[in-house]
Design a protein around this motif. Structure first.
Motif, short mmCIF file in Angstrom:
data_model
loop_
_atom_site.label_atom_id
_atom_site.label_comp_id
_atom_site.label_asym_id
_atom_site.label_seq_id
_atom_site.Cartn_x
_atom_site.Cartn_y
_atom_site.Cartn_z
N UNK A 138 0.83 -1.20 0.00
CA UNK A 138 0.00 0.00 0.00
C UNK A 138 0.87 1.26 0.00
N UNK A 139 1.88 1.30 0.85
CA UNK A 139 2.78 2.46 0.88
C UNK A 139 3.48 2.62 -0.47
N UNK A 140 3.96 1.54 -1.04
CA UNK A 140 4.66 1.61 -2.32
C UNK A 140 3.76 2.13 -3.45
N UNK A 141 2.46 1.84 -3.37
CA UNK A 141 1.56 2.33 -4.42
C UNK A 141 1.52 3.85 -4.46
N UNK A 142 1.82 4.50 -3.34
CA UNK A 142 1.89 5.96 -3.29
C UNK A 142 3.32 6.45 -3.47
N UNK A 143 4.29 5.70 -2.96
CA UNK A 143 5.70 6.11 -3.06
C UNK A 143 6.16 6.14 -4.51
N UNK A 202 4.41 10.44 -3.81
CA UNK A 202 3.50 11.04 -2.84
C UNK A 202 3.88 10.73 -1.39
N UNK A 203 4.82 9.82 -1.18
CA UNK A 203 5.34 9.54 0.16
C UNK A 203 6.66 8.82 0.01
N UNK A 204 7.37 8.69 1.12
CA UNK A 204 8.67 8.01 1.09
C UNK A 204 8.49 6.51 0.95
N UNK A 205 9.42 5.91 0.22
CA UNK A 205 9.48 4.45 0.15
C UNK A 205 9.85 3.92 1.53
N UNK A 206 9.35 2.79 1.87
CA UNK A 206 9.71 2.10 3.11
C UNK A 206 10.10 0.68 2.73
N UNK A 207 11.25 0.25 3.18
CA UNK A 207 11.69 -1.12 2.89
C UNK A 207 10.98 -2.10 3.83
N UNK A 209 12.48 -4.23 5.58
CA UNK A 209 13.28 -4.22 6.81
C UNK A 209 12.83 -3.08 7.71
N UNK A 210 12.67 -1.87 7.15
CA UNK A 210 12.20 -0.73 7.95
C UNK A 210 10.83 -1.01 8.56
N UNK A 211 9.95 -1.60 7.77
CA UNK A 211 8.61 -1.91 8.29
C UNK A 211 8.65 -2.92 9.42
N UNK A 212 9.54 -3.89 9.33
CA UNK A 212 9.69 -4.82 10.44
C UNK A 212 10.17 -4.08 11.69
N UNK A 213 11.16 -3.22 11.51
CA UNK A 213 11.72 -2.48 12.65
C UNK A 213 10.70 -1.52 13.27
N UNK A 214 9.82 -0.98 12.45
CA UNK A 214 8.87 0.04 12.89
C UNK A 214 7.44 -0.48 13.02
N UNK A 215 7.25 -1.78 12.94
CA UNK A 215 5.92 -2.35 12.91
C UNK A 215 5.04 -1.89 14.07
N UNK A 216 5.63 -1.71 15.25
CA UNK A 216 4.84 -1.31 16.41
C UNK A 216 4.30 0.11 16.30
N UNK A 270 5.10 12.06 15.05
CA UNK A 270 4.76 12.30 13.65
C UNK A 270 3.78 11.25 13.15
N UNK A 271 2.73 11.71 12.51
CA UNK A 271 1.84 10.81 11.78
C UNK A 271 2.49 10.64 10.41
N UNK A 272 2.78 9.40 10.06
CA UNK A 272 3.49 9.16 8.81
C UNK A 272 2.92 7.94 8.08
N UNK A 273 3.25 7.88 6.82
CA UNK A 273 2.84 6.76 5.96
C UNK A 273 1.33 6.57 5.92
N UNK A 274 0.57 7.64 6.12
CA UNK A 274 -0.88 7.55 6.05
C UNK A 274 -1.29 7.32 4.60
#
Length: 150
Positions: free
Chosen positions: A16-21, A25-30, A32-39, A66-70
């Motif tokens: 979903x994030x990649x469809x906008x990145x 329209x938003x930053x790419x998230x790997x 790995x980053x999503x695993x680290x930031x899942x919480x 920060x509200x991000x990746x909305x």
């Protein structure tokens, strides 16, 4: 339904994030980053359990989040999913004792409807130098900053 993200949701969140990145329209998230930031993430699911929206509340600084990746599936835009996700982030920010939250956005009016006020990006120097340097648009950012006092 809005709930905290689970490990099993990461691939759908990434998609979903990649469809906008890919549209800038938003930053790419790997992954790995999503695993680290899942919480940090909330997801919104439809009646079949499919993820139709995501948002994250990230701790940015002392008392500031920060509200991000909305992002909401394009076919579901305007159905209240973005608002529900934003409200989940606001509630969590309050529960954590944050004093303010902000977002960088192309859709200021959405955030204004949710209680945020436009602010100058210059008041967020730590933000500009942390994530923003990873952006292809840096240093010519065309996003707008919005903030809410909690």
């Amino acid at each position: 339904m809005v709930r905290k993200a689970l490990v099993k949701d990461i691939k759908a969140i990434h998609s979903l994030i990649e469809s906008f990145a890919i549209k800038g329209e938003m930053l790419h998230r790997t992954i790995v980053e999503l695993h680290e930031q899942m919480r940090d993430f909330f997801v919104s699911t439809d009646e079949d359990g499919e993820i139709v929206g995501v948002a994250a509340l990230s701790l940015a600084w002392d008392g500031l989040g920060e509200v991000r990746s909305l992002s909401v599936k394009t076919s579901r835009t305007g159905s209240g999913i973005g608002t529900a996700l934003t409200q989940a982030c606001i509630e969590e920010a309050r529960a954590l004792g944050l004093k303010k939250i902000f977002a960088l956005t192309y859709n200021v009016s959405f955030f204004e409807k949710n209680g945020f006020t436009p602010v100058d990006k210059e008041i967020l120097p730590h933000k500009i130098w942390s994530d923003c340097v990873k952006c292809a648009k840096f240093p010519n950012c065309d996003e707008n900053a919005v903030m809410m006092d909690l």
